[in-house]
Design a protein around this motif. Structure first.
Motif, mmCIF file in Angstrom:
data_model
loop_
_atom_site.group_PDB
_atom_site.id
_atom_site.type_symbol
_atom_site.label_atom_id
_atom_site.label_comp_id
_atom_site.label_asym_id
_atom_site.label_seq_id
_atom_site.Cartn_x
_atom_site.Cartn_y
_atom_site.Cartn_z
ATOM 1 N N ALA A 10 -2.720 -0.213 -10.672
ATOM 2 C CA ALA A 10 -3.538 -0.383 -11.881
ATOM 3 C C ALA A 10 -5.019 -0.530 -11.531
ATOM 4 C CB ALA A 10 -3.044 -1.590 -12.666
ATOM 5 N N LYS A 11 -5.306 -1.303 -10.492
ATOM 6 C CA LYS A 11 -6.703 -1.473 -10.059
ATOM 7 C C LYS A 11 -7.283 -0.126 -9.595
ATOM 8 C CE LYS A 11 -6.188 -6.276 -8.484
ATOM 9 N NZ LYS A 11 -6.195 -7.161 -7.288
ATOM 10 N N TYR A 12 -6.480 0.616 -8.847
ATOM 11 C CA TYR A 12 -6.930 1.910 -8.344
ATOM 12 C C TYR A 12 -7.182 2.884 -9.497
ATOM 13 C CZ TYR A 12 -6.665 6.499 -6.116
ATOM 14 O OH TYR A 12 -6.928 7.781 -5.710
ATOM 15 N N LYS A 13 -6.247 2.948 -10.437
ATOM 16 C CA LYS A 13 -6.389 3.855 -11.576
ATOM 17 C C LYS A 13 -7.595 3.474 -12.425
ATOM 18 C CE LYS A 13 -2.451 6.440 -11.643
ATOM 19 N NZ LYS A 13 -2.381 7.907 -11.815
ATOM 20 N N LYS A 14 -7.799 2.184 -12.588
ATOM 21 C CA LYS A 14 -8.951 1.710 -13.360
ATOM 22 C C LYS A 14 -10.255 2.165 -12.719
ATOM 23 C CE LYS A 14 -11.205 -2.541 -14.952
ATOM 24 N NZ LYS A 14 -11.113 -4.035 -15.000
ATOM 25 N N SER A 15 -10.317 2.070 -11.378
ATOM 26 C CA SER A 15 -11.551 2.451 -10.675
ATOM 27 C C SER A 15 -11.842 3.942 -10.803
ATOM 28 C CB SER A 15 -11.449 2.070 -9.192
ATOM 29 O OG SER A 15 -10.516 2.899 -8.502
ATOM 30 N N LYS A 16 -10.806 4.740 -11.060
ATOM 31 C CA LYS A 16 -10.968 6.190 -11.155
ATOM 32 C C LYS A 16 -11.139 6.664 -12.591
ATOM 33 C CE LYS A 16 -10.399 7.034 -6.730
ATOM 34 N NZ LYS A 16 -11.493 7.602 -5.908
ATOM 35 N N ASN A 17 -10.961 5.773 -13.541
ATOM 36 C CA ASN A 17 -10.969 6.160 -14.952
ATOM 37 C C ASN A 17 -12.216 5.596 -15.633
ATOM 38 O OD1 ASN A 17 -10.468 6.824 -17.587
ATOM 39 N ND2 ASN A 17 -8.568 5.633 -17.774
ATOM 40 N N GLU A 18 -13.203 6.444 -15.891
ATOM 41 C CA GLU A 18 -14.441 5.996 -16.529
ATOM 42 C C GLU A 18 -14.202 5.501 -17.949
ATOM 43 O OE1 GLU A 18 -17.206 9.180 -16.352
ATOM 44 O OE2 GLU A 18 -17.441 9.101 -14.150
ATOM 45 N N ASN A 19 -13.117 5.939 -18.564
ATOM 46 C CA ASN A 19 -12.816 5.568 -19.953
ATOM 47 C C ASN A 19 -11.686 4.540 -20.048
ATOM 48 O OD1 ASN A 19 -14.719 7.492 -21.058
ATOM 49 N ND2 ASN A 19 -13.249 9.087 -20.473
ATOM 50 N N HIS A 20 -11.513 3.773 -18.978
ATOM 51 C CA HIS A 20 -10.443 2.757 -18.951
ATOM 52 C C HIS A 20 -10.551 1.816 -20.151
ATOM 53 C CE1 HIS A 20 -7.687 -0.214 -17.184
ATOM 54 N NE2 HIS A 20 -8.554 -1.131 -17.606
ATOM 55 N N GLY A 28 -7.633 -0.449 -20.872
ATOM 56 C CA GLY A 28 -6.768 -1.604 -20.626
ATOM 57 C C GLY A 28 -5.378 -1.469 -21.191
ATOM 58 N N ASP A 29 -5.181 -0.461 -22.068
ATOM 59 C CA ASP A 29 -3.853 -0.274 -22.659
ATOM 60 C C ASP A 29 -3.152 0.968 -22.117
ATOM 61 O OD1 ASP A 29 -5.490 1.599 -23.804
ATOM 62 O OD2 ASP A 29 -4.952 1.138 -25.886
ATOM 63 N N GLU A 30 -3.721 1.576 -21.079
ATOM 64 C CA GLU A 30 -3.077 2.742 -20.461
ATOM 65 C C GLU A 30 -1.739 2.335 -19.829
ATOM 66 O OE1 GLU A 30 -7.542 3.293 -20.308
ATOM 67 O OE2 GLU A 30 -6.130 1.686 -19.820
ATOM 68 N N PRO A 31 -0.783 3.252 -19.778
ATOM 69 C CA PRO A 31 0.529 2.917 -19.213
ATOM 70 C C PRO A 31 0.478 2.356 -17.794
ATOM 71 C CG PRO A 31 0.652 4.999 -20.388
ATOM 72 C CD PRO A 31 -0.799 4.613 -20.361
ATOM 73 N N TYR A 32 -0.523 2.761 -16.995
ATOM 74 C CA TYR A 32 -0.590 2.262 -15.622
ATOM 75 C C TYR A 32 -0.917 0.774 -15.541
ATOM 76 C CZ TYR A 32 -5.681 3.196 -16.082
ATOM 77 O OH TYR A 32 -6.993 3.242 -16.493
ATOM 78 N N GLU A 35 0.823 -1.210 0.000
ATOM 79 C CA GLU A 35 0.000 0.000 0.000
ATOM 80 C C GLU A 35 0.859 1.263 0.000
ATOM 81 O OE1 GLU A 35 -3.132 0.520 -0.351
ATOM 82 O OE2 GLU A 35 -3.897 -1.535 -0.275
ATOM 83 N N ILE A 36 1.931 1.243 0.789
ATOM 84 C CA ILE A 36 2.820 2.405 0.850
ATOM 85 C C ILE A 36 3.441 2.671 -0.521
ATOM 86 C CG2 ILE A 36 5.050 3.213 1.732
ATOM 87 C CD1 ILE A 36 4.295 1.913 4.411
ATOM 88 N N PHE A 37 3.931 1.602 -1.161
ATOM 89 C CA PHE A 37 4.589 1.795 -2.451
ATOM 90 C C PHE A 37 3.572 2.136 -3.541
ATOM 91 C CE2 PHE A 37 7.285 0.351 -6.115
ATOM 92 C CZ PHE A 37 8.269 1.313 -5.937
ATOM 93 N N LYS A 38 2.346 1.616 -3.419
ATOM 94 C CA LYS A 38 1.301 1.998 -4.372
ATOM 95 C C LYS A 38 1.043 3.495 -4.308
ATOM 96 C CE LYS A 38 -3.063 2.073 -3.693
ATOM 97 N NZ LYS A 38 -4.122 3.115 -3.462
ATOM 98 N N GLU A 39 0.937 4.026 -3.073
ATOM 99 C CA GLU A 39 0.716 5.468 -2.905
ATOM 100 C C GLU A 39 1.894 6.263 -3.458
ATOM 101 O OE1 GLU A 39 -0.153 8.782 0.621
ATOM 102 O OE2 GLU A 39 -0.060 6.644 1.124
ATOM 103 N N TYR A 40 3.109 5.755 -3.224
ATOM 104 C CA TYR A 40 4.307 6.403 -3.765
ATOM 105 C C TYR A 40 4.246 6.466 -5.289
ATOM 106 C CZ TYR A 40 9.237 6.777 -5.173
ATOM 107 O OH TYR A 40 10.415 7.147 -5.773
ATOM 108 N N LEU A 41 3.945 5.320 -5.926
ATOM 109 C CA LEU A 41 3.876 5.280 -7.387
ATOM 110 C C LEU A 41 2.796 6.212 -7.916
ATOM 111 C CD1 LEU A 41 4.240 1.420 -8.026
ATOM 112 C CD2 LEU A 41 5.983 3.179 -8.409
#
Length: 412
Positions: free
Chosen positions: A220-230, A232-236, A130-136
């Motif tokens: 990636a899971k977190y970014k996906k949940s925040k991106n309505e237009n996800h 699957g090929d985004e850099p994250y 979790e710490i490193f996820k927040e860092y990234l």
């Protein structure tokens, strides 16, 4: 079908790469960090330790934001420049022991990590993930690749052999006397071919970097949940990786050091060991085990060989057969009462590059009462553990190559 793709790396200019490249932060002593920060304004350590600029220890979100700021400053000053074309990066390391490693830097799929196409052999700690996820999430980049290994492949070997005939984009030697070489490959037809070869493999294995890869998956899971237009090929959806063939992987053992005998006398301890091991006092002979299930022990000025007694220990799976697990099951837990090998302060580790002379020296100094030497775990053992969905005890492997931060950077 592992998905390995090229990317546009952010990289140092050729004249500064040797100054920027840094080992893992934890591998430096405090004095070494201070010297590098004081004497080298281009060290990547300035980015990951931004509090130095203010003579202040900074942690948490504040530190992550300053890391991002320092990184952006390096880009603004054109110390770092992003490649214009997506590329794979052939990376060669010749270490000071003469070992040679060849591999490809690319981006690996977090989905492959999640569905076990990229297999793991170590447990991760949730709070560290979790710490490193927040860092990234704050800094927006990977600066050190995860080390992945794949079955030896003639086509990839031929590709690398052809690439390294040309002059390298980078060639530099570190103060550790390791020499690093990097070649950029951006021909689209070649990139497609290399991605295709990886996609035909059944499995890749994490050799080093379990927390980095698991944190990237969380991100990636977190970014996906925040991106309505996800899509699957985004850099994250990817994390930077250095992929090397299994034959290039070099695995060293981690020896064990224990501060006390859990209240037992030397004689009581040896008698307790006798239930599971055939014991021979080697006196001053530096005994190093030569077979699986054989162990070295240094106690009270003498070396001992410990041979696991046949029939005294039951092996039901790949983990049971692992020497680090055998040592835990037969000695550390039942005799020395060390049940939490990850956190017990009575237990410490020494990787095999320091050899048994180091074990002897710290026991002789009284820092520890007993030391145990093991044989290195093999690549096949590592794969069996991963294939069976099992996890090794902590500090079961010390794996080379060790990569440098800041040579290639993956932004997301």
């Amino acid at each position: 079908m592992p998905r390995i793709i090229p990317f546009k790396a952010v990289r140092p200019t050729r004249d500064k790469v040797s100054l920027i490249a840094a080992r893992s932060y934890d591998s430096y002593s405090a004095a070494q960090v201070e010297a590098r920060l004081r004497d080298n304004p281009f060290s990547f350590l300035h980015i990951i330790n931004p509090g130095y600029k203010y003579d202040k220890i900074i942690s948490g979100k504040e530190r992550y934001t300053l890391v991002k700021n320092r990184y952006q400053e390096f880009k603004e000053d054109e110390i770092f420049i992003q490649d214009e074309k997506e590329s794979f990066y052939v990376y060669k390391i010749v270490n000071r022991d003469g070992l040679v490693f060849h591999g490809i830097v690319g981006a690996a799929s977090t989905q492959d990590y999640e569905n076990d196409t990229i297999k793991k052999h170590e447990d991760t700690i949730e709070y560290r993930e979790e710490i490193f996820k927040e860092y990234l999430d704050t800094v927006g980049f990977n600066a050190e690749p995860v080390l992945l290994t794949y079955p030896d492949n003639d086509e990839i070997a031929a590709f690398i052999a052809e690439v390294i005939k040309e002059r390298a984009e980078y060639e530099f030697t570190t103060t550790y006397r390791d020499t690093h070489y990097l070649w950029k490959v951006d021909d689209s037809s070649i990139l497609k071919k290399i991605s295709g070869i990886f996609s035909e493999m059944d499995t890749l294995y994490i050799a080093d970097g379990h927390h980095r890869s698991s944190s990237s998956c969380l991100l990636a899971k977190y970014k996906k949940s925040k991106n309505e237009n996800h899509q699957g090929d985004e850099p994250y959806n990817y994390f930077m990786s250095y992929l090397i063939p299994e034959s290039d992987l070099k695995i060293y053992e981690f020896n064990r050091l224990v501060k006390d005998l859990n209240g037992l006398s030397k004689e009581e301890f040896l008698i307790a060991l006798d239930a599971s091991f055939r014991i021979e006092n080697r006196e001053q002979e530096y005994y190093k085990p030569s077979k699986k299930h054989h162990f070295s022990m240094y106690l009270d000025g003498d070396f001992y060989s410990l041979y696991l007694r046949k029939g005294s220990y039951e092996i039901n799976n790949a983990l049971d057969a692992l020497d680090t697990q055998i040592l835990y099951t037969t000695i550390l837990a039942p005799i020395l009462n060390i049940t939490d090998v990850r956190n017990d302060k009575r237990l410490d580790y020494s990787h095999g590059k320091k050899d048994l002379s180091y074990v002897k020296s710290v026991v002789d100094k009284g820092e520890f009462q007993v030391g145990f030497g093991l044989l290195p775990i093999t690549t096949e053992e590592l794969k069996k553990i991963a294939d069976e969905g099992l996890k090794m005890p902590p500090k079961s492997t010390y794996i080379e190559p060790k990569l440098r931060s800041g040579v290639t950077i993956y932004e997301f």
